[in-house]
Design a protein around this motif. Sequence first.
Motif, PDB file in Angstrom:
ATOM      1  N   THR A 179       3.952   7.025   5.845  1.00 49.10           N
ATOM      2  CA  THR A 179       2.970   6.737   6.952  1.00 49.10           C
ATOM      3  C   THR A 179       2.692   4.929   7.455  1.00 49.10           C
ATOM      4  O   THR A 179       3.278   4.129   5.785  1.00 49.10           O
ATOM      5  N   GLY A 180       2.182   4.695   8.574  1.00 44.40           N
ATOM      6  CA  GLY A 180       2.518   3.096   8.345  1.00 44.40           C
ATOM      7  C   GLY A 180       0.143   3.207   9.570  1.00 44.40           C
ATOM      8  O   GLY A 180      -0.005   4.224   8.633  1.00 44.40           O
ATOM      9  N   ILE A 181       0.329   2.442   7.954  1.00 43.48           N
ATOM     10  CA  ILE A 181      -1.518   1.764   7.558  1.00 43.48           C
ATOM     11  C   ILE A 181      -1.701   1.380   9.604  1.00 43.48           C
ATOM     12  O   ILE A 181      -2.606   1.772  10.103  1.00 43.48           O
ATOM     13  N   PHE A 182      -1.240   0.047   9.475  1.00 40.68           N
ATOM     14  CA  PHE A 182      -1.295  -0.623  10.826  1.00 40.68           C
ATOM     15  C   PHE A 182      -0.533  -0.162  12.355  1.00 40.68           C
ATOM     16  O   PHE A 182       0.544   0.015  11.248  1.00 40.68           O
ATOM     17  N   ASP A 183      -0.450  -1.135  12.786  1.00 41.08           N
ATOM     18  CA  ASP A 183       0.270  -0.670  14.105  1.00 41.08           C
ATOM     19  C   ASP A 183       2.005  -0.957  13.597  1.00 41.08           C
ATOM     20  O   ASP A 183       3.350  -0.151  14.559  1.00 41.08           O
ATOM     21  N   SER A 184       1.399  -1.807  13.278  1.00 43.04           N
ATOM     22  CA  SER A 184       2.943  -3.121  13.008  1.00 43.04           C
ATOM     23  C   SER A 184       3.588  -2.621  11.971  1.00 43.04           C
ATOM     24  O   SER A 184       5.106  -3.045  11.440  1.00 43.04           O
ATOM     25  N   MET A 185       3.147  -1.766  11.065  1.00 44.40           N
ATOM     26  CA  MET A 185       4.038  -1.634   9.388  1.00 44.40           C
ATOM     27  C   MET A 185       4.944  -0.335   9.906  1.00 44.40           C
ATOM     28  O   MET A 185       4.617   0.548  10.604  1.00 44.40           O
ATOM     29  N   ALA A 186       6.118  -0.944   9.154  1.00 42.01           N
ATOM     30  CA  ALA A 186       6.967  -0.137   8.989  1.00 42.01           C
ATOM     31  C   ALA A 186       6.186   1.209   8.138  1.00 42.01           C
ATOM     32  O   ALA A 186       5.602   0.826   7.104  1.00 42.01           O
ATOM     33  N   PRO A 187       6.920   2.728   8.076  1.00 40.68           N
ATOM     34  CA  PRO A 187       6.417   3.603   7.380  1.00 40.68           C
ATOM     35  C   PRO A 187       6.969   3.116   5.759  1.00 40.68           C
ATOM     36  O   PRO A 187       8.072   3.133   5.255  1.00 40.68           O
ATOM     37  N   THR A 188       5.816   3.272   5.275  1.00 36.39           N
ATOM     38  CA  THR A 188       5.657   3.658   3.291  1.00 36.39           C
ATOM     39  C   THR A 188       5.459   5.290   2.691  1.00 36.39           C
ATOM     40  O   THR A 188       4.497   5.535   3.739  1.00 36.39           O
ATOM     41  N   PRO A 189       5.823   5.402   1.803  1.00 38.06           N
ATOM     42  CA  PRO A 189       5.495   6.453   1.390  1.00 38.06           C
ATOM     43  C   PRO A 189       4.155   6.275   0.091  1.00 38.06           C
ATOM     44  O   PRO A 189       4.157   5.495  -0.073  1.00 38.06           O
ATOM     45  N   ARG A 190       3.137   7.391   1.289  1.00 39.09           N
ATOM     46  CA  ARG A 190       1.656   6.824   0.878  1.00 39.09           C
ATOM     47  C   ARG A 190       1.174   8.205  -0.547  1.00 39.09           C
ATOM     48  O   ARG A 190      -0.014   8.453  -0.344  1.00 39.09           O
ATOM     49  N   ARG A 191       1.437   9.280  -0.093  1.00 36.56           N
ATOM     50  CA  ARG A 191       1.049  10.682  -0.211  1.00 36.56           C
ATOM     51  C   ARG A 191       2.284  11.349  -0.797  1.00 36.56           C
ATOM     52  O   ARG A 191       3.561  11.631  -0.842  1.00 36.56           O
ATOM     53  N   LEU A 192       1.822  11.905  -2.407  1.00 39.74           N
ATOM     54  CA  LEU A 192       2.830  13.147  -3.270  1.00 39.74           C
ATOM     55  C   LEU A 192       2.141  14.161  -2.703  1.00 39.74           C
ATOM     56  O   LEU A 192       0.514  14.066  -3.029  1.00 39.74           O
ATOM     57  N   LEU A 193       2.833  15.170  -3.102  1.00 37.45           N
ATOM     58  CA  LEU A 193       2.305  16.387  -2.630  1.00 37.45           C
ATOM     59  C   LEU A 193       3.465  17.725  -3.793  1.00 37.45           C
ATOM     60  O   LEU A 193       4.602  17.691  -3.791  1.00 37.45           O
ATOM     61  N   ILE A 194       2.366  17.625  -4.568  1.00 39.22           N
ATOM     62  CA  ILE A 194       3.230  18.189  -6.040  1.00 39.22           C
ATOM     63  C   ILE A 194       2.743  19.754  -6.548  1.00 39.22           C
ATOM     64  O   ILE A 194       1.610  20.172  -6.243  1.00 39.22           O
ATOM     65  N   HIS A 195       3.821  20.781  -5.948  1.00 42.29           N
ATOM     66  CA  HIS A 195       3.732  22.024  -5.940  1.00 42.29           C
ATOM     67  C   HIS A 195       4.002  22.868  -7.940  1.00 42.29           C
ATOM     68  O   HIS A 195       5.354  22.701  -7.898  1.00 42.29           O
ATOM     69  N   LYS A 196       2.813  22.617  -8.474  1.00 39.04           N
ATOM     70  CA  LYS A 196       2.649  22.723 -10.150  1.00 39.04           C
ATOM     71  C   LYS A 196       3.611  24.625  -9.987  1.00 39.04           C
ATOM     72  O   LYS A 196       4.656  24.753 -11.306  1.00 39.04           O
ATOM     73  N   THR A 197       2.980  25.772  -8.827  1.00 36.17           N
ATOM     74  CA  THR A 197       3.403  26.908  -9.442  1.00 36.17           C
ATOM     75  C   THR A 197       2.856  27.963  -8.089  1.00 36.17           C
ATOM     76  O   THR A 197       2.346  26.848  -7.101  1.00 36.17           O
ATOM     77  N   TYR A 217       0.909  -1.289  -0.518  1.00 33.67           N
ATOM     78  CA  TYR A 217      -0.128   0.522   0.267  1.00 33.67           C
ATOM     79  C   TYR A 217       0.698   0.778  -0.177  1.00 33.67           C
ATOM     80  O   TYR A 217       0.045   2.441   0.687  1.00 33.67           O
ATOM     81  N   GLY A 218       2.169   1.204  -0.384  1.00 32.64           N
ATOM     82  CA  GLY A 218       2.605   2.029  -0.964  1.00 32.64           C
ATOM     83  C   GLY A 218       2.691   2.195  -1.640  1.00 32.64           C
ATOM     84  O   GLY A 218       2.024   2.703  -3.322  1.00 32.64           O
ATOM     85  N   MET A 219       3.295   4.045  -1.744  1.00 37.16           N
ATOM     86  CA  MET A 219       3.446   4.682  -3.988  1.00 37.16           C
ATOM     87  C   MET A 219       5.321   4.449  -4.489  1.00 37.16           C
ATOM     88  O   MET A 219       5.963   4.679  -3.181  1.00 37.16           O
ATOM     89  N   GLY A 220       5.163   4.088  -5.725  1.00 28.35           N
ATOM     90  CA  GLY A 220       6.683   3.774  -6.829  1.00 28.35           C
ATOM     91  C   GLY A 220       6.160   4.657  -6.731  1.00 28.35           C
ATOM     92  O   GLY A 220       5.429   5.639  -7.598  1.00 28.35           O
ATOM     93  N   VAL A 221       7.003   5.621  -7.385  1.00 27.37           N
ATOM     94  CA  VAL A 221       8.152   6.458  -8.101  1.00 27.37           C
ATOM     95  C   VAL A 221       8.854   6.575  -9.352  1.00 27.37           C
ATOM     96  O   VAL A 221      10.143   5.723  -9.238  1.00 27.37           O
ATOM     97  N   TYR A 222       8.430   6.191 -10.372  1.00 22.78           N
ATOM     98  CA  TYR A 222       9.813   5.545 -11.898  1.00 22.78           C
ATOM     99  C   TYR A 222       9.878   6.853 -12.814  1.00 22.78           C
ATOM    100  O   TYR A 222       8.169   6.960 -13.342  1.00 22.78           O
ATOM    101  N   VAL A 223      10.653   7.353 -12.323  1.00 20.25           N
ATOM    102  CA  VAL A 223      11.068   8.552 -13.388  1.00 20.25           C
ATOM    103  C   VAL A 223      11.959   7.697 -15.056  1.00 20.25           C
ATOM    104  O   VAL A 223      12.446   6.843 -14.320  1.00 20.25           O
ATOM    105  N   ASP A 224      11.379   8.133 -16.032  1.00 16.44           N
ATOM    106  CA  ASP A 224      11.670   7.938 -17.099  1.00 16.44           C
ATOM    107  C   ASP A 224      11.943   5.868 -17.852  1.00 16.44           C
ATOM    108  O   ASP A 224      12.565   5.534 -18.628  1.00 16.44           O
ATOM    109  N   ILE A 225      10.811   5.576 -16.890  1.00 11.97           N
ATOM    110  CA  ILE A 225      10.812   4.095 -17.218  1.00 11.97           C
ATOM    111  C   ILE A 225       9.398   4.424 -17.899  1.00 11.97           C
ATOM    112  O   ILE A 225       8.604   4.483 -17.493  1.00 11.97           O
ATOM    113  N   SER A 226       8.980   3.312 -18.718  1.00 11.97           N
ATOM    114  CA  SER A 226       8.313   3.042 -19.997  1.00 11.97           C
ATOM    115  C   SER A 226       7.059   2.809 -19.175  1.00 11.97           C
ATOM    116  O   SER A 226       7.050   1.659 -18.037  1.00 11.97           O
TER     117      SER A 226
END
Length: 150
Positions: A114-132, A71-80
């Motif tokens: 953040t973690g989802i469950f108490d025993s879960m390690a933090p994982t990237p779950r949200r991105l905030l993109i500032h356009k301008t 339940y994390g978010m992957g970021v893939y740059v320049d990958i098809s």
Amino acid sequence: MKTRAEYDANLKQLVGFAIERVVYFELDYQDGRQYFRDYPETGHFLDFGVELIDATGRTVCLTWDSTFFQYGMGVYVDISSADVLAGLSYDVTNDPEWTPFLRRKIVAVESYWTGIFDSMAPTPRRLLIHKTYELPSITIAVSIFRRPSF
């Protein structure tokens, strides 16, 4: 990517990126319905990912994955996207949710872990993109829908 520092360094590649096209990816439920449009009052809800494309064809794929934990978010740059995302795709570039942000450079990005469950390690779950500085930010988040308990 194995560390948060590597993840955030990869994410920082979005600074200066100007979105030209936006493609959503959903699982194929075999019914022809665009599920991301189910809650128009609160935004688009995707079940798989989004690809951002600039004028040169450079891509950034943001997908729900388990790079650090499920339940994390992957970021893939320049990958098809074909190497990262599967399922149905919808070009939503001209959707009113996206048109105000097109062709404007991203000035900053932030990841929230953040973690989802108490025993879960933090994982990237949200991105905030500032356009301008003149426009609101774009929030892309991974969510888990849970049945309400009564």
